[in-house]
Design a protein around this motif. Structure first.
Motif, PDB file in Angstrom:
ATOM      1  N   VAL A  80       0.867  -1.178   0.000  1.00 57.03           N
ATOM      2  CA  VAL A  80       0.000   0.000   0.000  1.00 57.03           C
ATOM      3  C   VAL A  80       0.902   1.225   0.000  1.00 57.03           C
ATOM      4  O   VAL A  80       1.725   1.408   0.910  1.00 57.03           O
ATOM      5  N   LEU A  81       0.759   2.034  -1.040  1.00 60.74           N
ATOM      6  CA  LEU A  81       1.569   3.235  -1.210  1.00 60.74           C
ATOM      7  C   LEU A  81       0.657   4.451  -1.158  1.00 60.74           C
ATOM      8  O   LEU A  81      -0.396   4.461  -1.801  1.00 60.74           O
ATOM      9  N   THR A  82       1.055   5.465  -0.419  1.00 60.13           N
ATOM     10  CA  THR A  82       0.338   6.738  -0.421  1.00 60.13           C
ATOM     11  C   THR A  82       1.273   7.766  -1.025  1.00 60.13           C
ATOM     12  O   THR A  82       2.409   7.936  -0.544  1.00 60.13           O
ATOM     13  N   ILE A  83       0.821   8.433  -2.069  1.00 59.15           N
ATOM     14  CA  ILE A  83       1.655   9.405  -2.774  1.00 59.15           C
ATOM     15  C   ILE A  83       1.015  10.780  -2.685  1.00 59.15           C
ATOM     16  O   ILE A  83      -0.182  10.941  -2.937  1.00 59.15           O
ATOM     17  N   SER A  84       1.841  11.762  -2.316  1.00 59.86           N
ATOM     18  CA  SER A  84       1.420  13.164  -2.288  1.00 59.86           C
ATOM     19  C   SER A  84       2.617  14.015  -2.701  1.00 59.86           C
ATOM     20  O   SER A  84       3.706  13.487  -2.933  1.00 59.86           O
ATOM     21  N   VAL A  85       2.428  15.327  -2.749  1.00 65.06           N
ATOM     22  CA  VAL A  85       3.553  16.220  -3.032  1.00 65.06           C
ATOM     23  C   VAL A  85       4.138  16.814  -1.754  1.00 65.06           C
ATOM     24  O   VAL A  85       4.990  17.689  -1.807  1.00 65.06           O
ATOM     25  N   ASP A  86       3.697  16.300  -0.601  1.00 66.06           N
ATOM     26  CA  ASP A  86       4.306  16.720   0.662  1.00 66.06           C
ATOM     27  C   ASP A  86       5.792  16.369   0.633  1.00 66.06           C
ATOM     28  O   ASP A  86       6.197  15.372   0.026  1.00 66.06           O
ATOM     29  N   LEU A  87       6.600  17.158   1.319  1.00 65.35           N
ATOM     30  CA  LEU A  87       8.022  16.843   1.408  1.00 65.35           C
ATOM     31  C   LEU A  87       8.210  15.540   2.188  1.00 65.35           C
ATOM     32  O   LEU A  87       7.450  15.253   3.114  1.00 65.35           O
ATOM     33  N   PRO A  88       9.217  14.752   1.836  1.00 67.42           N
ATOM     34  CA  PRO A  88       9.453  13.485   2.536  1.00 67.42           C
ATOM     35  C   PRO A  88       9.604  13.663   4.049  1.00 67.42           C
ATOM     36  O   PRO A  88       9.142  12.820   4.819  1.00 67.42           O
ATOM     37  N   PHE A  89      10.229  14.758   4.486  1.00 75.11           N
ATOM     38  CA  PHE A  89      10.424  14.998   5.914  1.00 75.11           C
ATOM     39  C   PHE A  89       9.077  15.178   6.609  1.00 75.11           C
ATOM     40  O   PHE A  89       8.852  14.666   7.701  1.00 75.11           O
ATOM     41  N   ALA A  90       8.183  15.919   5.970  1.00 75.14           N
ATOM     42  CA  ALA A  90       6.848  16.145   6.536  1.00 75.14           C
ATOM     43  C   ALA A  90       6.058  14.833   6.572  1.00 75.14           C
ATOM     44  O   ALA A  90       5.339  14.564   7.539  1.00 75.14           O
ATOM     45  N   GLN A  91       6.190  14.028   5.526  1.00 77.84           N
ATOM     46  CA  GLN A  91       5.506  12.733   5.513  1.00 77.84           C
ATOM     47  C   GLN A  91       5.988  11.854   6.671  1.00 77.84           C
ATOM     48  O   GLN A  91       5.177  11.244   7.368  1.00 77.84           O
ATOM     49  N   ALA A  92       7.288  11.799   6.870  1.00 71.17           N
ATOM     50  CA  ALA A  92       7.846  10.972   7.952  1.00 71.17           C
ATOM     51  C   ALA A  92       7.364  11.468   9.312  1.00 71.17           C
ATOM     52  O   ALA A  92       6.978  10.668  10.170  1.00 71.17           O
ATOM     53  N   ARG A  93       7.371  12.770   9.501  1.00 68.63           N
ATOM     54  CA  ARG A  93       6.921  13.352  10.770  1.00 68.63           C
ATOM     55  C   ARG A  93       5.446  13.035  11.005  1.00 68.63           C
ATOM     56  O   ARG A  93       5.044  12.620  12.089  1.00 68.63           O
ATOM     57  N   TRP A  94       4.614  13.193   9.951  1.00 68.60           N
ATOM     58  CA  TRP A  94       3.178  12.939  10.067  1.00 68.60           C
ATOM     59  C   TRP A  94       2.927  11.462  10.387  1.00 68.60           C
ATOM     60  O   TRP A  94       2.154  11.140  11.273  1.00 68.60           O
ATOM     61  N   CYS A  95       3.595  10.559   9.691  1.00 62.06           N
ATOM     62  CA  CYS A  95       3.409   9.121   9.938  1.00 62.06           C
ATOM     63  C   CYS A  95       3.808   8.760  11.360  1.00 62.06           C
ATOM     64  O   CYS A  95       3.126   7.967  12.014  1.00 62.06           O
ATOM     65  N   GLY A  96       4.894   9.336  11.854  1.00 57.99           N
ATOM     66  CA  GLY A  96       5.324   9.074  13.218  1.00 57.99           C
ATOM     67  C   GLY A  96       4.291   9.541  14.230  1.00 57.99           C
ATOM     68  O   GLY A  96       3.959   8.815  15.176  1.00 57.99           O
ATOM     69  N   ALA A  97       3.752  10.717  14.014  1.00 57.28           N
ATOM     70  CA  ALA A  97       2.754  11.275  14.939  1.00 57.28           C
ATOM     71  C   ALA A  97       1.448  10.491  14.896  1.00 57.28           C
ATOM     72  O   ALA A  97       0.748  10.377  15.902  1.00 57.28           O
ATOM     73  N   GLU A  98       1.110   9.935  13.716  1.00 52.51           N
ATOM     74  CA  GLU A  98      -0.161   9.228  13.530  1.00 52.51           C
ATOM     75  C   GLU A  98      -0.054   7.716  13.727  1.00 52.51           C
ATOM     76  O   GLU A  98      -1.060   7.017  13.667  1.00 52.51           O
ATOM     77  N   GLY A  99       1.159   7.206  13.898  1.00 54.65           N
ATOM     78  CA  GLY A  99       1.337   5.767  14.063  1.00 54.65           C
ATOM     79  C   GLY A  99       1.100   4.990  12.774  1.00 54.65           C
ATOM     80  O   GLY A  99       0.709   3.822  12.809  1.00 54.65           O
ATOM     81  N   ILE A 100       1.368   5.612  11.648  1.00 54.46           N
ATOM     82  CA  ILE A 100       1.187   4.953  10.343  1.00 54.46           C
ATOM     83  C   ILE A 100       2.410   4.086  10.076  1.00 54.46           C
ATOM     84  O   ILE A 100       3.529   4.588   9.954  1.00 54.46           O
ATOM     85  N   ASP A 101       2.177   2.754   9.983  1.00 56.10           N
ATOM     86  CA  ASP A 101       3.314   1.855   9.815  1.00 56.10           C
ATOM     87  C   ASP A 101       3.088   0.749   8.788  1.00 56.10           C
ATOM     88  O   ASP A 101       3.990  -0.019   8.496  1.00 56.10           O
ATOM     89  N   ALA A 102       1.893   0.677   8.211  1.00 58.71           N
ATOM     90  CA  ALA A 102       1.606  -0.376   7.230  1.00 58.71           C
ATOM     91  C   ALA A 102       1.503   0.181   5.808  1.00 58.71           C
ATOM     92  O   ALA A 102       1.314  -0.577   4.864  1.00 58.71           O
ATOM     93  N   VAL A 103       1.624   1.491   5.685  1.00 56.21           N
ATOM     94  CA  VAL A 103       1.548   2.177   4.396  1.00 56.21           C
ATOM     95  C   VAL A 103       2.887   2.863   4.169  1.00 56.21           C
ATOM     96  O   VAL A 103       3.453   3.435   5.094  1.00 56.21           O
TER      97      VAL A 103
END
Length: 167
Positions: A80-103
């Motif tokens: 499962v891939l989620t693609i956006s134009v967010d910067l990679p750093f922002a994506q990593a920070r958001w996933c960490g804060a949200e507990g996203i680990d399967a996408v």
């Protein structure tokens, strides 16, 4: 291509429309560690590609959380891939804060390679239009949804059903 709107205003999508049965176009996006990722990196797996304008918005966050939950119940043969134009750093920070680990979140900010290949670049905003693509193990497109109003949710059930049929 069907008309897509953003907050009920028509927008122009750049790129070619992808249709069921097409060979999935290749692309290069960036992982959260800035390494390049292509479609070939997941060859041999069914890919659910969830496209969002920005993870920092309500519907995009809900969409990513929903597919993260769904991913835990899917076969190991599914990425499962989620693609956006967010910067990679922002994506990593958001996933960490949200507990996203399967996408896997991927950024198309650098070249819009994915967006142009799949016809989802919103010319007026330099964002990606909300859409879902399911690509089978042989790189054939098995399911496509270009969400007609970018601020609406995609059809989660149909997307998951298409993934299960492609496995």
């Amino acid at each position: 291509m069907s008309q897509v709107t953003f907050q009920n205003n028509p927008v122009t999508l750049v790129g070619e429309e992808v249709r069921v049965g097409n060979v999935a176009p290749d692309f290069t996006v960036l992982a959260n560690d800035l390494s390049p990722v292509t479609l070939a990196d997941t060859k041999g797996k069914v890919r659910l590609i969830s496209v969002v304008p920005s993870l920092d918005t309500g519907v995009c966050a809900e969409q990513t959380r929903r597919f993260n939950e769904e991913a835990t119940a899917l076969s190991d043969d599914v990425e499962v891939l989620t693609i956006s134009v967010d910067l990679p750093f922002a994506q990593a920070r958001w996933c960490g804060a949200e507990g996203i680990d399967a996408v896997q979140t991927l950024s198309d900010h650098k070249e819009l390679s994915f967006g142009k290949a799949y016809g989802v670049v919103i010319e007026e905003l330099r964002l990606l239009a909300r859409s879902i693509f399911v690509v089978d193990k042989n790189d054939k497109v098995a399911y496509v949804e270009y969400v007609s109003e970018v601020t609406d949710h995609p059809n989660y059930e149909k997307a998951i059903e298409a993934v299960k049929e492609a496995v």
